[in-house]
Design a protein around this motif. Structure first.
Motif, PDB file in Angstrom:
ATOM      1  N   SER A   1      20.888  -3.148  -2.859  1.00 29.72           N
ATOM      2  CA  SER A   1      20.204  -3.938  -1.951  1.00 29.72           C
ATOM      3  C   SER A   1      18.959  -2.626  -0.947  1.00 29.72           C
ATOM      4  O   SER A   1      19.206  -1.690  -0.425  1.00 29.72           O
ATOM      5  N   ILE A   2      17.952  -2.891  -1.614  1.00 22.76           N
ATOM      6  CA  ILE A   2      17.428  -1.917  -1.106  1.00 22.76           C
ATOM      7  C   ILE A   2      15.291  -2.406  -0.139  1.00 22.76           C
ATOM      8  O   ILE A   2      14.983  -4.074  -0.713  1.00 22.76           O
ATOM      9  N   ILE A   3      15.023  -1.477   1.100  1.00 27.90           N
ATOM     10  CA  ILE A   3      14.398  -2.187   1.818  1.00 27.90           C
ATOM     11  C   ILE A   3      13.262  -1.269   1.683  1.00 27.90           C
ATOM     12  O   ILE A   3      13.137  -0.374   1.923  1.00 27.90           O
ATOM     13  N   VAL A   4      12.215  -1.787   1.465  1.00 28.25           N
ATOM     14  CA  VAL A   4      10.560  -0.825   1.633  1.00 28.25           C
ATOM     15  C   VAL A   4      10.048  -1.373   2.305  1.00 28.25           C
ATOM     16  O   VAL A   4       9.163  -2.958   2.327  1.00 28.25           O
ATOM     17  N   GLU A   5       9.258  -0.304   3.326  1.00 26.11           N
ATOM     18  CA  GLU A   5       8.308  -0.494   4.457  1.00 26.11           C
ATOM     19  C   GLU A   5       7.449  -0.487   4.411  1.00 26.11           C
ATOM     20  O   GLU A   5       6.770   1.080   3.876  1.00 26.11           O
ATOM     21  N   GLU A   6       6.315  -1.301   4.988  1.00 30.42           N
ATOM     22  CA  GLU A   6       4.844   0.125   4.645  1.00 30.42           C
ATOM     23  C   GLU A   6       4.696   1.537   6.089  1.00 30.42           C
ATOM     24  O   GLU A   6       5.935   1.275   7.427  1.00 30.42           O
ATOM     25  N   GLU A   7       4.041   1.669   5.649  1.00 27.16           N
ATOM     26  CA  GLU A   7       4.149   2.832   7.232  1.00 27.16           C
ATOM     27  C   GLU A   7       3.109   1.988   8.163  1.00 27.16           C
ATOM     28  O   GLU A   7       2.123   1.874   7.783  1.00 27.16           O
TER      29      GLU A   7
ATOM     30  N   ALA B   1       6.877   7.531   0.776  1.00 24.23           N
ATOM     31  CA  ALA B   1       6.639   8.185  -1.303  1.00 24.23           C
ATOM     32  C   ALA B   1       5.152   7.700  -0.503  1.00 24.23           C
ATOM     33  O   ALA B   1       4.591   6.206  -0.198  1.00 24.23           O
ATOM     34  N   SER B   2       3.996   8.246  -0.953  1.00 22.95           N
ATOM     35  CA  SER B   2       2.969   8.372  -0.961  1.00 22.95           C
ATOM     36  C   SER B   2       2.321   8.359  -2.262  1.00 22.95           C
ATOM     37  O   SER B   2       0.862   8.605  -2.340  1.00 22.95           O
ATOM     38  N   SER B   3       3.146   8.705  -2.955  1.00 22.37           N
ATOM     39  CA  SER B   3       2.518   8.415  -4.404  1.00 22.37           C
ATOM     40  C   SER B   3       3.429   7.066  -5.186  1.00 22.37           C
ATOM     41  O   SER B   3       4.577   6.476  -5.349  1.00 22.37           O
ATOM     42  N   ARG B   4       3.247   6.256  -6.681  1.00 25.35           N
ATOM     43  CA  ARG B   4       4.148   6.008  -7.102  1.00 25.35           C
ATOM     44  C   ARG B   4       5.197   6.543  -8.601  1.00 25.35           C
ATOM     45  O   ARG B   4       6.245   6.066  -8.080  1.00 25.35           O
ATOM     46  N   GLU B   5       4.111   7.856  -8.332  1.00 25.64           N
ATOM     47  CA  GLU B   5       6.032   8.656  -8.795  1.00 25.64           C
ATOM     48  C   GLU B   5       7.343   9.189  -7.829  1.00 25.64           C
ATOM     49  O   GLU B   5       8.247   8.455  -8.250  1.00 25.64           O
ATOM     50  N   ALA B   6       6.449   8.543  -6.469  1.00 25.29           N
ATOM     51  CA  ALA B   6       7.635   8.673  -5.317  1.00 25.29           C
ATOM     52  C   ALA B   6       8.068   7.332  -5.124  1.00 25.29           C
ATOM     53  O   ALA B   6       9.276   7.677  -4.770  1.00 25.29           O
ATOM     54  N   VAL B   7       7.527   6.261  -5.116  1.00 28.98           N
ATOM     55  CA  VAL B   7       8.219   5.220  -5.101  1.00 28.98           C
ATOM     56  C   VAL B   7       9.300   4.735  -6.069  1.00 28.98           C
ATOM     57  O   VAL B   7       9.995   4.815  -5.308  1.00 28.98           O
TER      58      VAL B   7
ATOM     59  N   GLY C   1       0.564  -1.334  -0.319  1.00 33.82           N
ATOM     60  CA  GLY C   1      -0.382   0.166   0.021  1.00 33.82           C
ATOM     61  C   GLY C   1       0.413   1.404   0.103  1.00 33.82           C
ATOM     62  O   GLY C   1       1.962   0.563  -0.303  1.00 33.82           O
ATOM     63  N   LEU C   2       0.386   2.264   0.039  1.00 37.06           N
ATOM     64  CA  LEU C   2       0.894   3.820   0.174  1.00 37.06           C
ATOM     65  C   LEU C   2       0.533   4.865   1.023  1.00 37.06           C
ATOM     66  O   LEU C   2      -0.995   4.254   2.403  1.00 37.06           O
ATOM     67  N   PRO C   3       1.449   5.003   2.104  1.00 37.58           N
ATOM     68  CA  PRO C   3       2.638   5.755   1.915  1.00 37.58           C
ATOM     69  C   PRO C   3       3.685   4.237   2.455  1.00 37.58           C
ATOM     70  O   PRO C   3       2.644   3.282   3.487  1.00 37.58           O
TER      71      PRO C   3
ATOM     72  N   LEU D   1       8.516   0.362  16.602  1.00 38.19           N
ATOM     73  CA  LEU D   1       7.298   0.931  16.011  1.00 38.19           C
ATOM     74  C   LEU D   1       6.367   0.651  16.865  1.00 38.19           C
ATOM     75  O   LEU D   1       6.552  -1.191  17.174  1.00 38.19           O
ATOM     76  N   TYR D   2       5.815   1.272  18.233  1.00 39.76           N
ATOM     77  CA  TYR D   2       4.482   0.905  19.081  1.00 39.76           C
ATOM     78  C   TYR D   2       3.332   1.240  18.916  1.00 39.76           C
ATOM     79  O   TYR D   2       2.821   2.166  18.504  1.00 39.76           O
TER      80      TYR D   2
END
Length: 377
Positions: free
Chosen positions: A217-223, A198-204, A179-181, A302-303
């Motif tokens: 190597s990149i990691i992408v995490e949900e907000e 990133a909160s849009s496809r372009e920002a991703v 999902g986003l962001p 993160l709590y």
């Protein structure tokens, strides 16, 4: 009379994007080290990888800590790494290295491996733990295997996304999964360097391009809808956890400016009840042991406590930082000060832990079976 002080080599700088942070952290370590216990020797590594004896810092130390500049500079006569690490330097006591280095080529097991080869005691995590904690993908995998919760995440390997014809499907997969962001991070970097919210496809897409400047190597995490809580851990076989602290970011997230330009609000101790503190400390030590850390680490959580619009998943470990910042506004020393361990005594504990671990390793590390037999006999 022979100088029996511990020769404390403060190693700083380095080739990573966190060079400047290291120079500031090292300045405060050098200033706080007890001159009656330590003969301090600052050694810098330039951005190009040259090792130098930090002449300016050494000269300033002769006039007292107050004469030190605001940050150390990795300038001075060039030195060879192994001899300078192992040399007695005129002090009759043992040598201990404090590698106050952040990020790749300093905190990732590379320098730790060199120190192992030099057979010199050093503060902080060893080769394996340093490498694991620096690589967020590897760390997350290990934590998940131990049943320690994390936000949803996805690992990617990209060399040049600007020229990658397959970037479109990658973007679609990220958004469908998380999902986003989302937060996009280089897998092996700290101090929030190279991170994008990133909160849009372009920002991703732009975030992937930025992260690729620092790591393939990149990691992408949900907000997560969560509070940001941090705990300082200290120790070898029997680690201890500090009181937790809470970060209230001054920006969209806890970015570089917040960390090092005093933009965030730090609540120390964090406003948690006794049960929450106990649980947070327990998980911090579990994560520390799972990733085989010794010496020190800052455990970031993160709590989601289910209040004020937040989620309700509870405690989730975000990452472990095996050489957290040691600047005056850094969380790690602040947390220990609030727990009852002031900055100079924190340095003493790190040195003692380094000597303890080195002595243990010397007893158990034998590559020559005949040498082991001679030792045992």
């Amino acid at each position: 009379m022979e100088d029996r002080r511990i020769r404390l080599v403060v190693l700083f700088g380095g080739r990573s994007a966190e060079h400047d942070v290291s120079c500031v952290s090292a300045r405060h370590v050098v200033a706080a080290a007890d001159p009656e216990r330590y003969a301090v020797e600052p050694i810098g590594i330039t951005r190009e990888g040259r090792w130098v004896r930090a002449a300016e810092a050494l000269e300033a130390l002769g006039a007292g800590p107050a004469a030190l500049p605001e940050r150390l500079s990795a300038t001075g006569p060039r030195v060879d790494p192994l001899p300078v690490l192992a040399a007695g330097g005129g002090a009759g006591g043992p040598t201990v290295v404090l590698p106050i280095m952040h990020g790749p080529m300093g905190e990732d097991g590379t320098v730790q491996g060199l120190l192992e080869l030099a057979q010199v005691p050093y503060a902080g995590a060893g080769v394996l733990a340093s490498a694991l904690c620096m690589d967020k993908t590897a760390a997350n995998t290990m934590l998940a295997a131990a049943g320690i919760a994390h936000t949803r995440w996805r690992a990617l390997t990209l060399d040049d996304p600007a020229a990658d014809a397959e970037l479109g499907p990658v973007l679609d997969g990220i958004i469908e999964d998380l999902g986003l962001p989302v937060f996009i991070k280089p897998a092996s970097m700290g101090s929030s360097v190279g991170i994008t919210r990133a909160s849009s496809r372009e920002a991703v897409a732009e975030g992937l391009r930025l992260a690729c400047r620092y790591d393939r190597s990149i990691i992408v995490e949900e907000e997560a809808r969560a509070r940001e809580i941090e705990v300082a851990v200290l120790g070898n076989d029997d680690p201890e956890a500090s009181l937790p602290g809470e970060i209230v970011p001054g920006a969209e997230f806890y970015d570089y400016a917040d960390k090092y330009e005093d933009g965030a609000e730090l609540l120390i101790p964090a406003p948690l009840d006794a049960d929450e503190v106990t649980e947070c400390q327990r998980i911090a030590i579990d994560a520390y042991r799972t990733l085989r850390v010794e010496g020190l680490a800052r455990v970031d959580f993160l709590y989601e406590d289910g209040r004020d619009g937040r989620g309700d998943r509870g405690w989730m470990v975000s990452e472990l930082n095996t050489m957290p910042g040691f600047t005056p506004i850094s969380m790690y020393p602040k947390l220990w000060a609030a727990t009852g361990l002031p900055y100079p005594q924190l340095i003493d504990r790190l040195v003692d832990l380094a000597l303890e671990r080195h002595a243990r390793q010397e007893r158990h590390t034998h590559t020559d079976p005949e040498a082991a037999s001679r030792t045992d006999g």
